[in-house]
Design an enzyme around this catalytic site. Sequence first.
Site, PDB file in Angstrom:
ATOM      1  N   GLU A 167      -5.877 -10.955  -1.516  1.00 41.72           N
ATOM      2  CA  GLU A 167      -6.746 -10.784  -0.339  1.00 41.72           C
ATOM      3  C   GLU A 167      -8.220 -10.760  -0.736  1.00 41.72           C
ATOM      4  O   GLU A 167      -8.981  -9.892  -0.300  1.00 41.72           O
ATOM      5  CB  GLU A 167      -6.383  -9.483   0.398  1.00 41.72           C
ATOM      6  CG  GLU A 167      -4.908  -9.368   0.741  1.00 41.72           C
ATOM      7  CD  GLU A 167      -4.540  -8.125   1.550  1.00 41.72           C
ATOM      8  OE1 GLU A 167      -5.443  -7.440   2.072  1.00 41.72           O
ATOM      9  OE2 GLU A 167      -3.338  -7.837   1.658  1.00 41.72           O
TER      10      GLU A 167
ATOM     11  N   GLU B 288       0.795  -1.245   0.000  1.00 47.63           N
ATOM     12  CA  GLU B 288       0.000   0.000   0.000  1.00 47.63           C
ATOM     13  C   GLU B 288       0.824   1.290   0.000  1.00 47.63           C
ATOM     14  O   GLU B 288       0.577   2.184   0.804  1.00 47.63           O
ATOM     15  CB  GLU B 288      -0.973  -0.018   1.185  1.00 47.63           C
ATOM     16  CG  GLU B 288      -1.868  -1.243   1.176  1.00 47.63           C
ATOM     17  CD  GLU B 288      -2.851  -1.288   2.347  1.00 47.63           C
ATOM     18  OE1 GLU B 288      -2.741  -0.462   3.260  1.00 47.63           O
ATOM     19  OE2 GLU B 288      -3.710  -2.169   2.343  1.00 47.63           O
TER      20      GLU B 288
HETATM   21  C1  XIL Z   1      -6.243  -6.728   8.249  1.00 42.83           C
HETATM   22  C2  XIL Z   1      -6.545  -7.965   9.066  1.00 42.83           C
HETATM   23  O1  XIL Z   1      -7.432  -8.787   8.333  1.00 42.83           O
HETATM   24  C3  XIL Z   1      -7.149  -7.581  10.400  1.00 42.83           C
HETATM   25  O2  XIL Z   1      -7.279  -8.721  11.239  1.00 42.83           O
HETATM   26  C4  XIL Z   1      -6.260  -6.556  11.113  1.00 42.83           C
HETATM   27  O3  XIL Z   1      -6.895  -6.108  12.278  1.00 42.83           O
HETATM   28  C5  XIL Z   1      -5.985  -5.373  10.197  1.00 42.83           C
HETATM   29  O4  XIL Z   1      -5.438  -5.836   8.967  1.00 42.83           O
HETATM   30  N1  XIL Z   1      -5.071  -4.921   3.623  1.00 42.83           N
HETATM   31  C6  XIL Z   1      -4.023  -5.694   4.056  1.00 42.83           C
HETATM   32  C7  XIL Z   1      -4.211  -6.596   5.201  1.00 42.83           C
HETATM   33  O5  XIL Z   1      -2.956  -5.729   3.410  1.00 42.83           O
HETATM   34  O6  XIL Z   1      -3.038  -6.758   5.958  1.00 42.83           O
HETATM   35  C8  XIL Z   1      -5.337  -6.134   6.111  1.00 42.83           C
HETATM   36  O7  XIL Z   1      -5.549  -7.124   7.088  1.00 42.83           O
HETATM   37  C9  XIL Z   1      -6.580  -5.848   5.311  1.00 42.83           C
HETATM   38  C10 XIL Z   1      -6.346  -4.780   4.280  1.00 42.83           C
END
Ligand code: XIL
Length: 379
Positions: free
Chosen positions: A266, A159
């Site tokens: 994701e 990001e």
């Molecule tokens: C999220 C997790 O799913 C949660 O459990 C945590 O509290 C916050 O992070 N983008 C990403 C991930 O790259 O690391 C994030 O994961 C969701 C958005």
Amino acid sequence: MPASPRPFLLCLTTAAALFLPAAAEEATLRSVFKDDFTVGVALNGWTLSDRNPNATGLAARQFNSLTAENDMKWQMIHPQPDRYNFTAADAYVEFAEKHKMEVIGHTLVWHSQTPRWVFEGADGKPATREELLKRMRDHIQAVAGRYKGKVKGWDVVNEALSDGGREILRDSPWRKIIGDDFIDHAFRYAREADPEAQLYYNDYGLEDPRKRANCVKLVKGMLERKVPVDGIGTQSHFHLVQPSLEDIEKTIADFAALGLKVVVTELDVDVLPGRGPSGNADIGRREQGDSTTNPYTAGFPPDMQEKLAKRYADIFGIYLKHRKSVDRVTFWGLGDGHTWLNGFPIRGRTNHPLLFDRELKPKPAFEAVIRKGREPRSP
Ligand code: XIL
């Protein structure tokens, strides 16, 4: 004495073995897409624990790639300057080895879930560029170095792109202190720490044409500067309608055209109404809920199940069409009970974004994805 029924039974079993092997074998995500891409899941400490044999059993049966949802992030694995905590992360590697899954490392350099001390100098002032580069390198050496040969690929930088405005890059502490070249450095350090691992740039919202164009620009520059980047991770936190299938497809095509691997890192499909147009997956985004934003607390109705199933089937149709470019598709969670979308961007909701429900039973969306996986492939 009546004739023994055995030869008859034997005959039946032989016939079944000859004609029914496919039907007898359970169709799983990892099996139906085995010639296309790996299918991954992000697990957390809760799902992975011994107290959850249903969850671990399901994960091992269905998936052949594993990401730690949180346990390899800086905050977890390196909470204090002189203290690394590898216990939780090691458990993923062990689980993956046991169940013949590949391991994906998430993530080395991010602005979120990174302790504040990382960006501070000895005197409490912001760290200098040199201090922060050294800290980054030490961290990458320690973490990527420990899992060298065990991790298939790392989300090296997560990001770094901005969502709006004129700047291409997000104004994170990494960029503020080091400068725009923090990304190049992170990738070079990662290559140094694990020369065999694939190295990905990972971000959300890349289906947005403007952000996608910025990503292409960023990565093209890296390739020109001979920065070792192997692939782009498109997080794919989708909604029921947005982004459009056209944009999802174009994203894969644009990145593949750079000669890079495309990994879906994701995937989930938020089914709840937001307060405005469906927003992005910026972890810092917070919204207030009201009575309209949490409609499925008592269960996910059949018509919505069908909508979700159709959405997933369409999305997997695109992945299959581009199966030569798509290396992996990872779901961000196993079942609806423990998805981050129950808390983001509005806390305390009941979301239903995954293929398995709160009891880890397959939803119509699971069946739809499996059906897609069993369709004949076009050449
Ligand atoms: C999220 C997790 O799913 C949660 O459990 C945590 O509290 C916050 O992070 N983008 C990403 C991930 O790259 O690391 C994030 O994961 C969701 C958005």
